[in-house]
Design a protein around this motif. Structure first.
Motif, PDB file in Angstrom:
ATOM      1  N   GLY A   1      -9.143 -11.563  21.178  1.00 36.64           N
ATOM      2  CA  GLY A   1      -8.941 -12.944  20.760  1.00 36.64           C
ATOM      3  C   GLY A   1     -10.096 -13.853  21.084  1.00 36.64           C
ATOM      4  O   GLY A   1     -10.136 -15.000  20.624  1.00 36.64           O
ATOM      5  N   GLY A   2     -11.034 -13.370  21.879  1.00 38.05           N
ATOM      6  CA  GLY A   2     -12.177 -14.178  22.276  1.00 38.05           C
ATOM      7  C   GLY A   2     -13.286 -14.192  21.246  1.00 38.05           C
ATOM      8  O   GLY A   2     -13.161 -13.619  20.154  1.00 38.05           O
TER       9      GLY A   2
ATOM     10  N   ALA B   1     -22.175  -7.131   8.583  1.00 40.41           N
ATOM     11  CA  ALA B   1     -22.472  -8.281   7.733  1.00 40.41           C
ATOM     12  C   ALA B   1     -23.961  -8.341   7.471  1.00 40.41           C
ATOM     13  O   ALA B   1     -24.760  -7.872   8.293  1.00 40.41           O
ATOM     14  N   ALA B   2     -24.334  -8.925   6.339  1.00 42.93           N
ATOM     15  CA  ALA B   2     -25.736  -9.074   5.994  1.00 42.93           C
ATOM     16  C   ALA B   2     -25.929 -10.375   5.232  1.00 42.93           C
ATOM     17  O   ALA B   2     -24.999 -10.881   4.594  1.00 42.93           O
TER      18      ALA B   2
ATOM     19  N   VAL C   1     -13.960  -7.453   8.939  1.00 47.78           N
ATOM     20  CA  VAL C   1     -14.390  -8.647   9.697  1.00 47.78           C
ATOM     21  C   VAL C   1     -14.306  -9.934   8.878  1.00 47.78           C
ATOM     22  O   VAL C   1     -14.558 -11.019   9.413  1.00 47.78           O
ATOM     23  N   LYS C   2     -13.963  -9.818   7.616  1.00 47.80           N
ATOM     24  CA  LYS C   2     -13.872 -11.013   6.772  1.00 47.80           C
ATOM     25  C   LYS C   2     -12.869 -12.005   7.347  1.00 47.80           C
ATOM     26  O   LYS C   2     -11.775 -11.636   7.753  1.00 47.80           O
ATOM     27  N   GLY C   3     -13.273 -13.264   7.408  1.00 47.19           N
ATOM     28  CA  GLY C   3     -12.415 -14.298   7.946  1.00 47.19           C
ATOM     29  C   GLY C   3     -12.529 -14.472   9.456  1.00 47.19           C
ATOM     30  O   GLY C   3     -12.023 -15.454  10.007  1.00 47.19           O
ATOM     31  N   ARG C   4     -13.184 -13.524  10.119  1.00 44.94           N
ATOM     32  CA  ARG C   4     -13.334 -13.618  11.575  1.00 44.94           C
ATOM     33  C   ARG C   4     -14.799 -13.750  11.993  1.00 44.94           C
ATOM     34  O   ARG C   4     -15.105 -14.430  12.975  1.00 44.94           O
TER      35      ARG C   4
ATOM     36  N   MET D   1     -18.783 -14.178  16.096  1.00 48.82           N
ATOM     37  CA  MET D   1     -17.632 -13.282  16.046  1.00 48.82           C
ATOM     38  C   MET D   1     -16.456 -13.962  16.742  1.00 48.82           C
ATOM     39  O   MET D   1     -16.512 -14.251  17.938  1.00 48.82           O
ATOM     40  N   ASN D   2     -15.412 -14.229  15.977  1.00 48.20           N
ATOM     41  CA  ASN D   2     -14.209 -14.864  16.497  1.00 48.20           C
ATOM     42  C   ASN D   2     -13.024 -13.925  16.378  1.00 48.20           C
ATOM     43  O   ASN D   2     -13.060 -12.953  15.624  1.00 48.20           O
TER      44      ASN D   2
END
Length: 115
Positions: free
Chosen positions: A15-16, A49-50, A63-66, A82-83
């Motif tokens: 969650g961090g 990601a690029a 990882v989309k959206g985060r 990164m969330n």
């Protein structure tokens, strides 16, 4: 000679958030793609990601959206915010620079998501 220097990895709870940075130095053609790959233990390296020098982005579905990738062309630096990190995000994250048909890699930075 092109050199990529990464920073920002570490240990974080689920969650961090973490922010990775990668600065490129050397003779760099202005039209290029910078990105992040990761490799978990026992798995192949995968694209996270690029972002192109024109600002177009590409993300792994996981990882989309985060995660958000961005770059500062004046500094030849790429960032990965990164969330909502998950344990499955754990791995060594590598910075990548693609110039025409050449690939350059950073040394990698460890990201561990664990409670």
């Amino acid at each position: 000679q092109v050199q990529l220097v990464e920073s920002g990895g570490g240990l974080v709870q689920p969650g961090g958030s973490l922010r990775l940075s990668c600065a490129a130095s050397g003779s760099i053609f202005r039209i290029n793609t910078m990105g992040w790959y990761r490799q978990a233990p026992g798995k192949q390296r995968e694209l996270v990601a690029a972002v192109t020098s024109g600002g177009s982005t590409n993300y792994a579905d996981s990882v989309k959206g985060r995660f958000t990738i961005s770059r500062d062309n004046a500094k030849n630096t790429v960032y990965l915010q990164m969330n909502t990190l998950k344990p499955e995000d754990t791995g060594v994250y590598y910075c990548n620079l693609k110039v025409v048909r050449l690939d350059y890699w950073g040394q990698g930075t460890q990201v561990t998501v664990s409670s």
